[in-house]
Design a protein around this motif. Structure first.
Motif, PDB file in Angstrom:
ATOM      1  N   GLU A 124     -10.039 -23.366 -27.889  1.00 33.45           N
ATOM      2  CA  GLU A 124     -11.297 -22.708 -28.252  1.00 33.45           C
ATOM      3  C   GLU A 124     -11.571 -21.519 -27.332  1.00 33.45           C
ATOM      4  OE1 GLU A 124     -16.067 -23.735 -28.852  1.00 33.45           O
ATOM      5  OE2 GLU A 124     -14.639 -25.319 -28.319  1.00 33.45           O
ATOM      6  N   ALA A 125     -11.283 -21.682 -26.043  1.00 36.21           N
ATOM      7  CA  ALA A 125     -11.510 -20.591 -25.092  1.00 36.21           C
ATOM      8  C   ALA A 125     -10.616 -19.398 -25.401  1.00 36.21           C
ATOM      9  CB  ALA A 125     -11.266 -21.083 -23.666  1.00 36.21           C
ATOM     10  N   ALA A 126      -9.351 -19.674 -25.686  1.00 31.38           N
ATOM     11  CA  ALA A 126      -8.410 -18.589 -25.983  1.00 31.38           C
ATOM     12  C   ALA A 126      -8.741 -17.915 -27.312  1.00 31.38           C
ATOM     13  CB  ALA A 126      -6.974 -19.129 -26.002  1.00 31.38           C
ATOM     14  N   THR A 127      -9.072 -18.706 -28.308  1.00 26.51           N
ATOM     15  CA  THR A 127      -9.325 -18.109 -29.625  1.00 26.51           C
ATOM     16  C   THR A 127     -10.647 -17.324 -29.658  1.00 26.51           C
ATOM     17  OG1 THR A 127     -10.234 -20.218 -30.439  1.00 26.51           O
ATOM     18  CG2 THR A 127      -7.911 -19.763 -30.892  1.00 26.51           C
ATOM     19  N   HIS A 128     -11.619 -17.749 -28.857  1.00 26.90           N
ATOM     20  CA  HIS A 128     -12.837 -16.928 -28.763  1.00 26.90           C
ATOM     21  C   HIS A 128     -12.508 -15.561 -28.172  1.00 26.90           C
ATOM     22  CE1 HIS A 128     -16.735 -15.309 -27.926  1.00 26.90           C
ATOM     23  NE2 HIS A 128     -16.467 -15.278 -26.631  1.00 26.90           N
ATOM     24  N   ALA A 129     -11.694 -15.557 -27.121  1.00 23.74           N
ATOM     25  CA  ALA A 129     -11.309 -14.281 -26.507  1.00 23.74           C
ATOM     26  C   ALA A 129     -10.581 -13.395 -27.510  1.00 23.74           C
ATOM     27  CB  ALA A 129     -10.433 -14.537 -25.278  1.00 23.74           C
ATOM     28  N   ILE A 130      -9.697 -13.991 -28.292  1.00 23.32           N
ATOM     29  CA  ILE A 130      -8.946 -13.222 -29.295  1.00 23.32           C
ATOM     30  C   ILE A 130      -9.895 -12.669 -30.362  1.00 23.32           C
ATOM     31  CG2 ILE A 130      -7.230 -13.409 -31.146  1.00 23.32           C
ATOM     32  CD1 ILE A 130      -5.787 -15.490 -29.312  1.00 23.32           C
ATOM     33  N   THR A 131     -10.796 -13.497 -30.843  1.00 26.67           N
ATOM     34  CA  THR A 131     -11.738 -13.052 -31.870  1.00 26.67           C
ATOM     35  C   THR A 131     -12.602 -11.896 -31.372  1.00 26.67           C
ATOM     36  OG1 THR A 131     -11.849 -15.285 -32.817  1.00 26.67           O
ATOM     37  CG2 THR A 131     -13.630 -13.783 -33.383  1.00 26.67           C
ATOM     38  N   LEU A 134      -8.962  -5.284 -44.642  1.00 22.35           N
ATOM     39  CA  LEU A 134      -9.048  -6.501 -43.838  1.00 22.35           C
ATOM     40  C   LEU A 134      -9.131  -6.211 -42.348  1.00 22.35           C
ATOM     41  CD1 LEU A 134      -6.411  -8.777 -45.618  1.00 22.35           C
ATOM     42  CD2 LEU A 134      -8.902  -8.920 -45.786  1.00 22.35           C
ATOM     43  N   ARG A 135      -9.203  -4.927 -41.952  1.00 26.44           N
ATOM     44  CA  ARG A 135      -9.114  -4.574 -40.538  1.00 26.44           C
ATOM     45  C   ARG A 135     -10.162  -5.296 -39.692  1.00 26.44           C
ATOM     46  NH1 ARG A 135      -5.635  -3.882 -36.763  1.00 26.44           N
ATOM     47  NH2 ARG A 135      -6.664  -3.082 -34.897  1.00 26.44           N
ATOM     48  N   ALA A 136     -11.380  -5.397 -40.172  1.00 28.98           N
ATOM     49  CA  ALA A 136     -12.443  -6.036 -39.392  1.00 28.98           C
ATOM     50  C   ALA A 136     -12.197  -7.530 -39.191  1.00 28.98           C
ATOM     51  CB  ALA A 136     -13.803  -5.808 -40.057  1.00 28.98           C
ATOM     52  N   LYS A 137     -11.307  -8.099 -40.014  1.00 32.89           N
ATOM     53  CA  LYS A 137     -11.012  -9.528 -39.910  1.00 32.89           C
ATOM     54  C   LYS A 137      -9.734  -9.808 -39.123  1.00 32.89           C
ATOM     55  CE  LYS A 137     -13.224 -10.568 -44.350  1.00 32.89           C
ATOM     56  NZ  LYS A 137     -13.040 -11.137 -45.698  1.00 32.89           N
ATOM     57  N   ALA A 138      -9.082  -8.764 -38.610  1.00 29.37           N
ATOM     58  CA  ALA A 138      -7.780  -8.938 -37.964  1.00 29.37           C
ATOM     59  C   ALA A 138      -7.848  -9.908 -36.793  1.00 29.37           C
ATOM     60  CB  ALA A 138      -7.235  -7.589 -37.515  1.00 29.37           C
ATOM     61  N   SER A 139      -8.845  -9.767 -35.934  1.00 26.48           N
ATOM     62  CA  SER A 139      -8.903 -10.628 -34.758  1.00 26.48           C
ATOM     63  C   SER A 139      -9.212 -12.075 -35.135  1.00 26.48           C
ATOM     64  CB  SER A 139      -9.925 -10.102 -33.751  1.00 26.48           C
ATOM     65  OG  SER A 139     -11.239 -10.144 -34.262  1.00 26.48           O
ATOM     66  N   ALA A 140     -10.019 -12.275 -36.174  1.00 30.57           N
ATOM     67  CA  ALA A 140     -10.298 -13.640 -36.631  1.00 30.57           C
ATOM     68  C   ALA A 140      -9.039 -14.278 -37.215  1.00 30.57           C
ATOM     69  CB  ALA A 140     -11.421 -13.631 -37.661  1.00 30.57           C
ATOM     70  N   LEU A 141      -8.262 -13.490 -37.943  1.00 29.08           N
ATOM     71  CA  LEU A 141      -7.002 -14.000 -38.489  1.00 29.08           C
ATOM     72  C   LEU A 141      -6.023 -14.328 -37.362  1.00 29.08           C
ATOM     73  CD1 LEU A 141      -6.599 -11.482 -41.454  1.00 29.08           C
ATOM     74  CD2 LEU A 141      -7.196 -13.915 -41.619  1.00 29.08           C
ATOM     75  N   ALA A 142      -5.991 -13.474 -36.338  1.00 26.95           N
ATOM     76  CA  ALA A 142      -5.119 -13.735 -35.192  1.00 26.95           C
ATOM     77  C   ALA A 142      -5.565 -14.989 -34.453  1.00 26.95           C
ATOM     78  CB  ALA A 142      -5.117 -12.537 -34.251  1.00 26.95           C
ATOM     79  N   ALA A 143      -6.872 -15.183 -34.301  1.00 23.68           N
ATOM     80  CA  ALA A 143      -7.384 -16.374 -33.622  1.00 23.68           C
ATOM     81  C   ALA A 143      -7.018 -17.648 -34.380  1.00 23.68           C
ATOM     82  CB  ALA A 143      -8.899 -16.267 -33.463  1.00 23.68           C
ATOM     83  N   ALA A 149      -3.283 -22.592 -34.149  1.00 29.53           N
ATOM     84  CA  ALA A 149      -2.191 -23.472 -34.578  1.00 29.53           C
ATOM     85  C   ALA A 149      -1.009 -23.399 -33.617  1.00 29.53           C
ATOM     86  CB  ALA A 149      -1.752 -23.079 -35.987  1.00 29.53           C
ATOM     87  N   ILE A 150      -0.702 -22.199 -33.129  1.00 32.50           N
ATOM     88  CA  ILE A 150       0.417 -22.033 -32.194  1.00 32.50           C
ATOM     89  C   ILE A 150       0.159 -22.802 -30.909  1.00 32.50           C
ATOM     90  CG2 ILE A 150       1.637 -20.343 -30.754  1.00 32.50           C
ATOM     91  CD1 ILE A 150       1.065 -18.294 -33.034  1.00 32.50           C
ATOM     92  N   LEU A 151      -1.039 -22.678 -30.364  1.00 32.15           N
ATOM     93  CA  LEU A 151      -1.363 -23.349 -29.104  1.00 32.15           C
ATOM     94  C   LEU A 151      -1.436 -24.865 -29.279  1.00 32.15           C
ATOM     95  CD1 LEU A 151      -3.998 -20.827 -27.729  1.00 32.15           C
ATOM     96  CD2 LEU A 151      -1.648 -21.144 -26.936  1.00 32.15           C
ATOM     97  N   ALA A 152      -1.908 -25.302 -30.440  1.00 38.41           N
ATOM     98  CA  ALA A 152      -1.910 -26.742 -30.708  1.00 38.41           C
ATOM     99  C   ALA A 152      -0.492 -27.282 -30.745  1.00 38.41           C
ATOM    100  CB  ALA A 152      -2.626 -27.025 -32.026  1.00 38.41           C
ATOM    101  N   ALA A 161      -0.740  -8.852 -37.896  1.00 39.26           N
ATOM    102  CA  ALA A 161      -0.770  -7.393 -38.023  1.00 39.26           C
ATOM    103  C   ALA A 161      -1.602  -6.992 -39.231  1.00 39.26           C
ATOM    104  CB  ALA A 161       0.656  -6.852 -38.165  1.00 39.26           C
ATOM    105  N   VAL A 162      -2.581  -6.113 -38.993  1.00 42.10           N
ATOM    106  CA  VAL A 162      -3.387  -5.550 -40.074  1.00 42.10           C
ATOM    107  C   VAL A 162      -3.478  -4.048 -39.821  1.00 42.10           C
ATOM    108  CG1 VAL A 162      -5.613  -5.527 -41.257  1.00 42.10           C
ATOM    109  CG2 VAL A 162      -4.743  -7.670 -40.281  1.00 42.10           C
ATOM    110  N   GLU A 163      -3.055  -3.242 -40.779  1.00 42.15           N
ATOM    111  CA  GLU A 163      -3.061  -1.789 -40.601  1.00 42.15           C
ATOM    112  C   GLU A 163      -4.485  -1.267 -40.389  1.00 42.15           C
ATOM    113  OE1 GLU A 163      -0.811   0.376 -40.149  1.00 42.15           O
ATOM    114  OE2 GLU A 163       1.067  -0.306 -41.051  1.00 42.15           O
ATOM    115  N   LYS A 164      -4.596  -0.150 -39.669  1.00 39.68           N
ATOM    116  CA  LYS A 164      -5.895   0.438 -39.368  1.00 39.68           C
ATOM    117  C   LYS A 164      -6.676   0.809 -40.633  1.00 39.68           C
ATOM    118  CE  LYS A 164      -5.937   0.752 -34.782  1.00 39.68           C
ATOM    119  NZ  LYS A 164      -6.987   0.144 -33.937  1.00 39.68           N
ATOM    120  N   ASN A 165      -5.962   1.144 -41.701  1.00 37.47           N
ATOM    121  CA  ASN A 165      -6.649   1.557 -42.928  1.00 37.47           C
ATOM    122  C   ASN A 165      -6.784   0.419 -43.940  1.00 37.47           C
ATOM    123  OD1 ASN A 165      -3.963   1.359 -43.588  1.00 37.47           O
ATOM    124  ND2 ASN A 165      -3.806   3.359 -44.577  1.00 37.47           N
TER     125      ASN A 165
END
Length: 214
Positions: free
Chosen positions: A100-107, A73-82, A87-90, A66-70
């Motif tokens: 890699e396929a899932a994390t690219h989609a998330i990013t 770090l907002r622009a990095k939220a999807s990279a942080l989620a990926a 780690a979760i999927l591993a 979770a990264v607030e809209k304001n």
């Protein structure tokens, strides 16, 4: 209560991942949002194809940080989620290629990240998530976020911003023009574009009715 059946035919995967899906207390990125995006994604997937398992995992984990809209770090939220999703999927035994396929989609799903989706699953996730930002749900989420961040509904003296710069940090309805009305132009799949066109019209009709009342 979480109902795994709502994520059919990926209920087993959902049961394994749902505890990580919605981080924080943001009601615009909660479990209801995850489920709406999942339904959007499955609807597009039914027409466009792709790997349903990878798509389901990327939907379930696309907002796992979770990264607030304001936030700066907002622009990095999807990279942080990926990164967290990897780690979760591993941990549940996914292969490197599928991770890699899932994390690219998330990013690539995030508007703020500005990453071009390279795979069908990434394109579908981006479309599915953006569908939730337009239409009636998109309007509701816009006002919810504005209230959460302390913004006003509109400028009482110039609501249409005819004599002032648009400022969606101060006024909720300014966000319609600064971002929401632009989203329908950028959909990645044919099915997504068709769904977006209907929701974009609903959003524009909503704003017109809103302006008539004020």
């Amino acid at each position: 209560m979480f109902e795994a059946e709502a994520f059919s035919p990926h209920e087993t995967l959902a049961a394994a991942l749902i505890a990580h899906a919605a981080d924080g207390d943001d009601g615009s990125h909660d479990l209801a949002h995850i489920l709406r995006v999942f339904r959007n994604a499955m609807r597009i997937h039914a027409e466009e194809g792709g790997d349903g398992r990878v798509l389901a995992a990327s939907v379930l984990l696309h907002d796992c940080v979770a990264v607030e809209k304001n936030s700066p770090l907002r622009a990095k939220a999807s990279a942080l989620a990926a990164e967290k999703a990897s780690a979760i999927l591993a941990d549940i035994g996914w292969s490197g290629a599928d991770i890699e396929a899932a994390t690219h989609a998330i990013t690539a799903h995030s508007f703020s990240a500005g990453v071009t989706p390279q795979t069908l699953e990434a394109k579908i996730l981006q479309d599915a998530d953006r569908l939730d930002a337009i239409g009636m749900v998109g309007a509701a989420r816009c006002f919810y976020i504005a209230g959460r961040l302390g913004s006003g509904l509109y400028d009482p003296f110039d609501p249409a911003a005819e004599h002032r710069p648009l400022d969606d940090k101060r006024y909720a309805i300014d966000h319609f023009q600064t971002k929401l009305f632009k989203l329908a132009e950028g959909f990645q799949t044919e099915t997504g574009r068709k769904l977006a066109a209907a929701r974009d019209k609903s959003l524009r009709d909503f704003l017109s009715a809103f302006m008539d009342e004020i």
